[in-house]
Design a protein around this motif. Structure first.
Motif, mmCIF file in Angstrom:
data_model
loop_
_atom_site.group_PDB
_atom_site.id
_atom_site.type_symbol
_atom_site.label_atom_id
_atom_site.label_comp_id
_atom_site.label_asym_id
_atom_site.label_seq_id
_atom_site.Cartn_x
_atom_site.Cartn_y
_atom_site.Cartn_z
ATOM 1 N N GLY A 280 0.707 -1.274 0.000
ATOM 2 C CA GLY A 280 -0.070 0.101 -0.172
ATOM 3 C C GLY A 280 0.761 1.264 -0.030
ATOM 4 N N LEU A 281 0.240 2.501 0.209
ATOM 5 C CA LEU A 281 1.037 3.800 0.314
ATOM 6 C C LEU A 281 1.987 3.576 1.071
ATOM 7 C CD1 LEU A 281 -2.251 5.999 0.295
ATOM 8 C CD2 LEU A 281 -0.808 5.360 -1.790
ATOM 9 N N ASP A 282 2.143 2.917 2.178
ATOM 10 C CA ASP A 282 3.334 3.106 3.035
ATOM 11 C C ASP A 282 4.431 2.214 2.612
ATOM 12 O OD1 ASP A 282 2.274 0.459 3.487
ATOM 13 O OD2 ASP A 282 1.556 0.626 5.295
ATOM 14 N N GLY A 283 4.033 1.428 1.823
ATOM 15 C CA GLY A 283 5.304 0.781 1.096
ATOM 16 C C GLY A 283 5.519 -0.594 1.897
ATOM 17 N N ILE A 284 5.016 -0.815 2.846
ATOM 18 C CA ILE A 284 5.140 -2.065 3.880
ATOM 19 C C ILE A 284 4.360 -2.976 3.916
ATOM 20 C CG2 ILE A 284 5.825 -2.550 6.456
ATOM 21 C CD1 ILE A 284 6.732 0.451 6.823
ATOM 22 N N GLU A 285 3.126 -2.450 4.419
ATOM 23 C CA GLU A 285 1.861 -3.682 4.523
ATOM 24 C C GLU A 285 1.168 -3.622 3.202
ATOM 25 O OE1 GLU A 285 1.337 -5.048 7.046
ATOM 26 O OE2 GLU A 285 2.094 -4.112 8.783
ATOM 27 N N LYS A 286 0.558 -4.683 2.849
ATOM 28 C CA LYS A 286 -0.095 -4.799 1.763
ATOM 29 C C LYS A 286 -1.378 -4.080 1.863
ATOM 30 C CE LYS A 286 -3.458 -8.728 2.960
ATOM 31 N NZ LYS A 286 -4.175 -9.937 2.642
ATOM 32 N N MET A 287 -1.834 -3.539 0.580
ATOM 33 C CA MET A 287 -2.911 -2.799 0.432
ATOM 34 C C MET A 287 -4.155 -2.993 1.030
ATOM 35 S SD MET A 287 -4.151 -0.532 -2.875
ATOM 36 C CE MET A 287 -2.734 0.369 -2.912
#
Length: 414
Positions: free
Chosen positions: A235-242
């Motif tokens: 997702g937008l954070d680049g860490i967790e899946k969207m």
């Protein structure tokens, strides 16, 4: 990605191209040689392959993370194949246990019908409707009956079922597993039997269920489908899946300005993964963009191009251009063309309204206290000027209030 032995038959340039399209951005293609055989047969007989995607309508909307698989389907449609967009209205009644550490409560029939209404309309923003077959697995799920379900259950063993990671982990942790949860992968696999699919797509978390379809097709005397797993988009954070629950998503029904701005908010590193999984640009074009950035081109320019491509897909080219201009205006402290209009009455006698209360009344702050904290942080503007006085009071007139870069309201006090 699966490494396969060299095929024992002739592979044309067109088949090689189709294989490259299939493999782009994927995690695994199982088994690759079987897929090449299917492609060769399709080319020889001019018969489109049947490519299946099943989605359970567990929520009313989809986000661009879901479109990673939809994009792959569209690429395969463009090669001439038929996509089966399967709405899992029957399997949703069971509840998918994939990746769960507890029992997923099944939805009601009413909830499923409400959610399913928007699914295909949204998916059609990516898929070609003329080459899409829409099906519901209640067609065969409802008619299978208890005898049919027992016969289906006889096709798989409990030992094999317990090899599945989530079942294995829950069993050894002493976490309850309901018997009906075993029915979910069986029914998803049976969907492939009912549809005689050649290829089924899904996220990496669906691999067990996809392999079940391949197993059951062989059990029922059919040629087993191949399976293609696609990665889960960060997702937008680049860490967790969207995920909507994590707040790091872009809904495909969001307005163009919000969609464009959210794409621009991702990191330069994540941008390239999004290009691979979400863009319709060729791999050669993406490689050229990477080379440009390495040579000194501002990566923001490349990110803007991605934002415009995605926004155009779900809105229009004109909307993407307008969103870009809106973003520029906001970045420069300008006022967007369309902002909320708020009219508020002053107390009798025209007593001025405090800035904190005004921020709360317009919805730009959750409370007067939060409004004051925003002022302390320099995040509030009034008619383009930074507000530093928390005791500021405003009388009759029209004002433009801004909080941060993206929240605006035109307020009329009278």
């Amino acid at each position: 990605m699966t490494n396969a032995k060299p095929p024992q038959f002739s592979v044309s340039d067109r088949i090689q191209e189709a294989l490259a399209v299939t493999l782009r951005g994927c995690e695994e293609l199982i088994p690759q040689e079987d897929w090449l055989k299917k492609l060769a047969r399709s080319e020889a007989t001019r018969t489109p392959l049947r490519i299946k995607l099943g989605l359970d309508p567990t929520a009313p909307d989809i986000h661009i993370g879901h479109t990673v698989v939809l994009n792959k389907l569209r690429q395969l449609q463009d090669l001439g194949h038929t996509v089966i967009f399967l709405i899992g209205d029957f399997t949703t009644l069971i509840g998918d246990p994939s990746g769960r550490n507890n029992t997923r409560p099944p939805l009601t029939r009413e909830q499923i019908e409400i959610n399913a209404e928007t699914y295909y309309r949204q998916a059609s923003m990516v898929l070609d409707p003329s080459r899409t077959e829409i099906r519901y697995n209640s067609e065969w799920g409802d008619t299978l009956g208890s005898r049919g379900m027992i016969e289906l259950a006889s096709r798989y063993t409990v030992a094999r079922m317990m090899e599945r990671n989530d079942f294995h982990d829950r069993f050894h942790a002493g976490t309850p597993i309901s018997v009906h949860e075993f029915l979910y992968p069986l029914m998803q696999g049976y969907d492939s039997v009912a549809l005689r699919s050649d290829l089924e797509l899904g996220g990496t978390d669906q691999k067990f269920n996809l392999l079940m379809g391949r197993h059951l097709q062989a059990e029922y005397g059919q040629e087993p489908q191949c399976i293609l797993t696609m990665p889960l988009l960060e997702g937008l954070d680049g860490i967790e899946k969207m995920s909507k629950s994590k707040g790091n998503y872009i809904g495909i029904s969001e307005d163009a300005n919000t969609m464009f701005a959210k794409v621009l908010s991702i990191s330069d590193v994540l941008m390239w993964r999004w290009y691979t999984l979400l863009s319709f640009k060729s791999e050669a074009d993406i490689a050229a963009l990477k080379a440009d950035v390495l040579a000194g081109r501002n990566p923001k320019e490349v990110k803007v191009a991605l934002a415009k491509e995605i926004t155009t897909r779900f809105h229009s080219s004109a909307a993407a251009d307008a969103a870009e201009q809106d973003f520029i205006n906001r970045s420069k402290g300008g006022v967007p063309d369309e902002i909320a209009e708020v009219r508020l009455p002053l107390d009798e006698g025209g007593v001025a309204l405090g800035i904190g209360a005004l921020l709360k009344a317009t919805g730009l702050a959750a409370s007067s206290g939060e409004g004051n904290r925003l002022i302390d942080g320099g995040g509030v503007r009034l008619d383009s000027g930074v507000v530093s006085d928390k005791g500021l009071k405003l009388g009759a007139g029209t004002y433009v209030l801004q909080v941060g870069k993206r929240k605006f309201a035109r307020v009329t006090l009278s």
